[in-house]
Design a protein around this motif. Structure first.
Motif, PDB file in Angstrom:
ATOM      1  N   VAL A  54      35.445  50.222  26.612  1.00 46.00           N
ATOM      2  CA  VAL A  54      35.066  51.019  27.773  1.00 46.00           C
ATOM      3  C   VAL A  54      36.002  50.974  28.757  1.00 46.00           C
ATOM      4  O   VAL A  54      36.353  51.968  29.512  1.00 46.00           O
ATOM      5  N   LEU A  55      36.597  49.862  28.942  1.00 48.71           N
ATOM      6  CA  LEU A  55      37.643  49.744  29.865  1.00 48.71           C
ATOM      7  C   LEU A  55      38.843  48.887  29.382  1.00 48.71           C
ATOM      8  O   LEU A  55      38.679  47.999  28.485  1.00 48.71           O
ATOM      9  N   GLU A  56      40.108  49.144  29.701  1.00 52.53           N
ATOM     10  CA  GLU A  56      41.188  48.191  29.419  1.00 52.53           C
ATOM     11  C   GLU A  56      41.878  47.789  30.625  1.00 52.53           C
ATOM     12  O   GLU A  56      42.307  48.600  31.521  1.00 52.53           O
ATOM     13  N   ILE A  57      41.870  46.555  30.786  1.00 51.72           N
ATOM     14  CA  ILE A  57      42.469  46.178  32.120  1.00 51.72           C
ATOM     15  C   ILE A  57      43.762  45.137  31.944  1.00 51.72           C
ATOM     16  O   ILE A  57      43.505  44.300  31.291  1.00 51.72           O
ATOM     17  N   THR A  58      44.467  45.432  32.647  1.00 54.57           N
ATOM     18  CA  THR A  58      46.081  44.720  32.744  1.00 54.57           C
ATOM     19  C   THR A  58      46.357  44.047  33.686  1.00 54.57           C
ATOM     20  O   THR A  58      46.090  44.556  35.008  1.00 54.57           O
ATOM     21  N   ALA A  59      46.734  42.578  33.756  1.00 55.25           N
ATOM     22  CA  ALA A  59      46.893  41.957  34.670  1.00 55.25           C
ATOM     23  C   ALA A  59      48.457  42.218  35.187  1.00 55.25           C
ATOM     24  O   ALA A  59      49.314  42.731  34.316  1.00 55.25           O
ATOM     25  N   GLU A  60      48.814  41.946  36.536  1.00 59.93           N
ATOM     26  CA  GLU A  60      50.234  42.428  36.935  1.00 59.93           C
ATOM     27  C   GLU A  60      51.046  41.485  36.460  1.00 59.93           C
ATOM     28  O   GLU A  60      51.011  40.351  36.030  1.00 59.93           O
TER      29      GLU A  60
ATOM     30  N   ALA B 276      47.112  33.001  28.859  1.00 55.27           N
ATOM     31  CA  ALA B 276      46.317  34.031  29.084  1.00 55.27           C
ATOM     32  C   ALA B 276      46.808  35.508  28.519  1.00 55.27           C
ATOM     33  O   ALA B 276      48.157  35.718  28.629  1.00 55.27           O
ATOM     34  N   PRO B 277      45.981  36.277  28.067  1.00 53.20           N
ATOM     35  CA  PRO B 277      46.325  37.555  27.533  1.00 53.20           C
ATOM     36  C   PRO B 277      46.583  38.474  28.704  1.00 53.20           C
ATOM     37  O   PRO B 277      45.920  38.311  30.104  1.00 53.20           O
ATOM     38  N   LYS B 278      47.669  39.351  28.700  1.00 57.90           N
ATOM     39  CA  LYS B 278      48.000  40.071  29.857  1.00 57.90           C
ATOM     40  C   LYS B 278      46.963  41.339  29.961  1.00 57.90           C
ATOM     41  O   LYS B 278      46.330  41.922  30.912  1.00 57.90           O
TER      42      LYS B 278
ATOM     43  N   ILE C 214      29.605  49.091  36.196  1.00 58.22           N
ATOM     44  CA  ILE C 214      30.485  47.684  35.664  1.00 58.22           C
ATOM     45  C   ILE C 214      31.675  47.986  36.410  1.00 58.22           C
ATOM     46  O   ILE C 214      32.423  49.023  36.376  1.00 58.22           O
ATOM     47  N   ILE C 215      31.719  47.196  37.389  1.00 61.04           N
ATOM     48  CA  ILE C 215      33.009  47.088  38.501  1.00 61.04           C
ATOM     49  C   ILE C 215      33.883  46.264  38.260  1.00 61.04           C
ATOM     50  O   ILE C 215      33.543  45.072  37.898  1.00 61.04           O
ATOM     51  N   LEU C 216      35.279  46.489  38.246  1.00 59.98           N
ATOM     52  CA  LEU C 216      36.106  45.586  38.475  1.00 59.98           C
ATOM     53  C   LEU C 216      36.454  45.109  39.777  1.00 59.98           C
ATOM     54  O   LEU C 216      36.809  46.003  40.730  1.00 59.98           O
ATOM     55  N   THR C 217      35.901  43.942  40.183  1.00 62.70           N
ATOM     56  CA  THR C 217      35.866  43.649  41.668  1.00 62.70           C
ATOM     57  C   THR C 217      37.236  43.341  42.260  1.00 62.70           C
ATOM     58  O   THR C 217      37.312  43.235  43.562  1.00 62.70           O
ATOM     59  N   ASN C 218      38.113  42.701  41.344  1.00 59.66           N
ATOM     60  CA  ASN C 218      39.408  42.029  42.116  1.00 59.66           C
ATOM     61  C   ASN C 218      40.587  43.260  41.519  1.00 59.66           C
ATOM     62  O   ASN C 218      41.846  42.735  41.276  1.00 59.66           O
ATOM     63  N   GLY C 219      40.140  44.528  41.503  1.00 60.68           N
ATOM     64  CA  GLY C 219      41.442  45.580  41.052  1.00 60.68           C
ATOM     65  C   GLY C 219      42.835  45.368  41.697  1.00 60.68           C
ATOM     66  O   GLY C 219      43.728  45.650  41.367  1.00 60.68           O
ATOM     67  N   ASP C 220      42.420  45.025  43.244  1.00 56.98           N
ATOM     68  CA  ASP C 220      43.840  45.000  43.877  1.00 56.98           C
ATOM     69  C   ASP C 220      44.613  43.830  43.439  1.00 56.98           C
ATOM     70  O   ASP C 220      45.772  43.863  43.732  1.00 56.98           O
ATOM     71  N   ASN C 221      44.170  42.815  42.800  1.00 59.24           N
ATOM     72  CA  ASN C 221      44.960  41.681  42.164  1.00 59.24           C
ATOM     73  C   ASN C 221      45.385  42.000  40.938  1.00 59.24           C
ATOM     74  O   ASN C 221      45.975  41.235  40.285  1.00 59.24           O
ATOM     75  N   MET C 222      45.025  42.994  40.234  1.00 55.48           N
ATOM     76  CA  MET C 222      45.146  43.340  38.685  1.00 55.48           C
ATOM     77  C   MET C 222      46.238  44.493  38.575  1.00 55.48           C
ATOM     78  O   MET C 222      46.707  45.076  39.558  1.00 55.48           O
TER      79      MET C 222
ATOM     80  N   GLU D 204      46.552  47.450  36.025  1.00 59.13           N
ATOM     81  CA  GLU D 204      46.054  48.789  35.503  1.00 59.13           C
ATOM     82  C   GLU D 204      44.667  48.699  35.193  1.00 59.13           C
ATOM     83  O   GLU D 204      44.326  47.974  34.420  1.00 59.13           O
ATOM     84  N   LEU D 205      43.829  49.655  35.405  1.00 58.41           N
ATOM     85  CA  LEU D 205      42.433  49.837  34.873  1.00 58.41           C
ATOM     86  C   LEU D 205      42.517  51.217  34.034  1.00 58.41           C
ATOM     87  O   LEU D 205      42.712  52.198  34.734  1.00 58.41           O
ATOM     88  N   VAL D 206      42.147  51.194  32.798  1.00 58.16           N
ATOM     89  CA  VAL D 206      42.263  52.459  31.961  1.00 58.16           C
ATOM     90  C   VAL D 206      40.767  52.526  31.682  1.00 58.16           C
ATOM     91  O   VAL D 206      40.158  51.678  31.005  1.00 58.16           O
ATOM     92  N   LYS D 207      40.193  53.753  31.870  1.00 54.04           N
ATOM     93  CA  LYS D 207      38.621  53.982  31.459  1.00 54.04           C
ATOM     94  C   LYS D 207      38.990  54.806  30.027  1.00 54.04           C
ATOM     95  O   LYS D 207      39.564  55.651  30.028  1.00 54.04           O
TER      96      LYS D 207
END
Length: 166
Positions: A160-166, A12-14, A134-142, A144-147
């Motif tokens: 519009v969003l860049e989401i990185t997994a931990e 899976a991509p990070k 447009i919501i990242l609902t599991n942000g606590d488990n991810m 970084e969120l970059v807008k």
């Protein structure tokens, strides 16, 4: 054949970059006239004030949830990020009127695939607002969120969003 069975599992991509799921104007969540979204009770993200009634998948992933009223859809991206797209505010009371789903729960989707079309004029008439969070609902488990810096966006085009997994 054996290689397929015992070969390397696709990793899976990070980081996942989400494109705009709607065409319209990007707003910050504090501009959403609903405290559930403006106070980030469901998570962080952005909102789009749509200029047309079509929602496309912002990421490659899987449909986790499609509300029976078709006013909202949840998608799980390949890195585990869970995105909720909630069309308009207080649209649940429309009971699906004016909304048409093009996917179902469990559907695999690619970035840009049509998810839901809706009658924008009907939403303007019957709902509190057309603004779509447009919501990242599991942000606590991810991680970084970059807008991304975007003002006017076209569905499936601008990032519009860049989401990185931990």
């Amino acid at each position: 054949m054996l290689k397929k069975l015992f070969g390397k599992k696709e990793e899976a991509p990070k980081t996942v970059v989400a494109s705009a799921p709607l065409t319209g104007t990007v707003k910050s969540l504090d501009e959403v006239p609903d405290p559930v979204f403006s106070q980030k009770m469901m998570g962080d993200g952005i909102a789009i004030d749509p200029s047309e009634g079509k929602v496309v998948s912002p990421v490659d992933g899987e449909i986790m949830q499609l509300f029976p009223t078709k006013h909202a859809v949840g998608i799980k991206a390949k890195n585990g990020a869970e995105l909720l797209i909630h069309i308009g505010l207080e649209t649940v009371s429309m009971n699906g009127e004016g909304f048409e789903a093009h996917v179902s729960e469990g559907s695999k989707v690619n970035k840009g695939d049509a998810l839901i079309t809706f009658d924008l004029d009907l939403v303007k008439e019957k709902a509190k607002s057309t603004i779509t969070p447009i919501i990242l609902t599991n942000g606590d488990n991810m991680g970084e969120l970059v807008k991304k810096e975007a003002v006017s966006v076209t569905a499936g085009k601008e990032e519009v969003l860049e989401i990185t997994a931990e």
